[in-house]
Design a protein around this motif. Structure first.
Motif, short mmCIF file in Angstrom:
data_model
loop_
_atom_site.label_atom_id
_atom_site.label_comp_id
_atom_site.label_asym_id
_atom_site.label_seq_id
_atom_site.Cartn_x
_atom_site.Cartn_y
_atom_site.Cartn_z
N GLY A 195 0.80 -1.23 0.00
CA GLY A 195 0.00 0.00 0.00
C GLY A 195 0.83 1.27 0.00
O GLY A 195 0.30 2.35 0.28
N ASN A 246 -0.49 4.31 -1.81
CA ASN A 246 -1.69 4.90 -1.20
C ASN A 246 -1.36 5.64 0.09
O ASN A 246 -1.99 6.65 0.41
CB ASN A 246 -2.75 3.83 -0.96
N HIS A 277 -4.30 8.11 0.77
CA HIS A 277 -5.45 7.19 0.81
C HIS A 277 -5.17 6.12 1.87
O HIS A 277 -4.95 4.95 1.56
CB HIS A 277 -5.68 6.54 -0.56
N LYS A 285 -7.28 2.73 2.29
CA LYS A 285 -7.00 1.79 1.20
C LYS A 285 -5.62 1.18 1.37
O LYS A 285 -5.41 -0.02 1.16
CB LYS A 285 -7.12 2.52 -0.15
N ALA A 286 -4.66 2.02 1.78
CA ALA A 286 -3.29 1.55 1.98
C ALA A 286 -3.24 0.49 3.08
O ALA A 286 -2.59 -0.55 2.93
CB ALA A 286 -2.39 2.73 2.34
N GLU A 298 -3.58 -0.16 -10.07
CA GLU A 298 -3.43 1.22 -9.60
C GLU A 298 -2.15 1.85 -10.16
O GLU A 298 -2.10 3.05 -10.41
CB GLU A 298 -3.45 1.27 -8.06
N SER A 327 -5.41 12.37 -1.99
CA SER A 327 -6.57 12.36 -1.09
C SER A 327 -7.27 13.72 -1.03
O SER A 327 -8.39 13.82 -0.55
CB SER A 327 -6.14 11.94 0.31
#
Ligand SMILES: [Zn+2]
Length: 115
Positions: free
Chosen positions: A52, A55, A60, A63-64, A97, A109
């Motif tokens: 992650g 992210n 983020h 999500k990470a 991604e 973000s």
């Protein structure tokens, strides 16, 4: 011209770098493009995407953490073979991604495009 915080809508003092209400960094040059680097994000996604890292870099965080936890579960359960499925799934997710970062489909973000 008056400026307003993009986070909480508070009116900002002229030349302010930080919103006095919510403490968010506000920067005039930040308005159009973000401060996060596309190449850095892409490299992180490619090499450390299953953890992650990209992210975390883009802010983020939830999500990470999801990707990091899935990968950790994957390594822990690797001995039961099922773990490779988690690692593979997260790897595919991170690779998608990685492509999306390169094509500009992923923003940071704050909703700013990567530079
Ligand atoms: Zn604010």
């Amino acid at each position: 011209m008056k400026k307003f915080c993009s986070n909480c809508g508070n009116e900002l003092a002229e030349g302010a770098d930080v919103c006095t209400k919510c403490g968010k960094m506000v920067n005039a040059s930040n308005a159009a493009a973000g401060s996060k680097n596309k190449i850095v994000a892409a490299v992180l996604a490619f090499f450390l995407g299953t953890f992650g890292a990209h992210n975390f870099y883009l802010g983020h965080t939830s999500k990470a953490v999801t990707q990091l936890v899935l990968t950790i579960i994957g390594y822990i359960t690797l001995i039961f073979l099922i773990g490779s499925l988690f690692i593979m799934a997260t790897g595919i997710w991170a690779f998608i991604e990685f492509i999306m970062i390169l094509t500009g489909s992923i923003k940071d973000s704050d909703g700013n495009a990567l530079v």
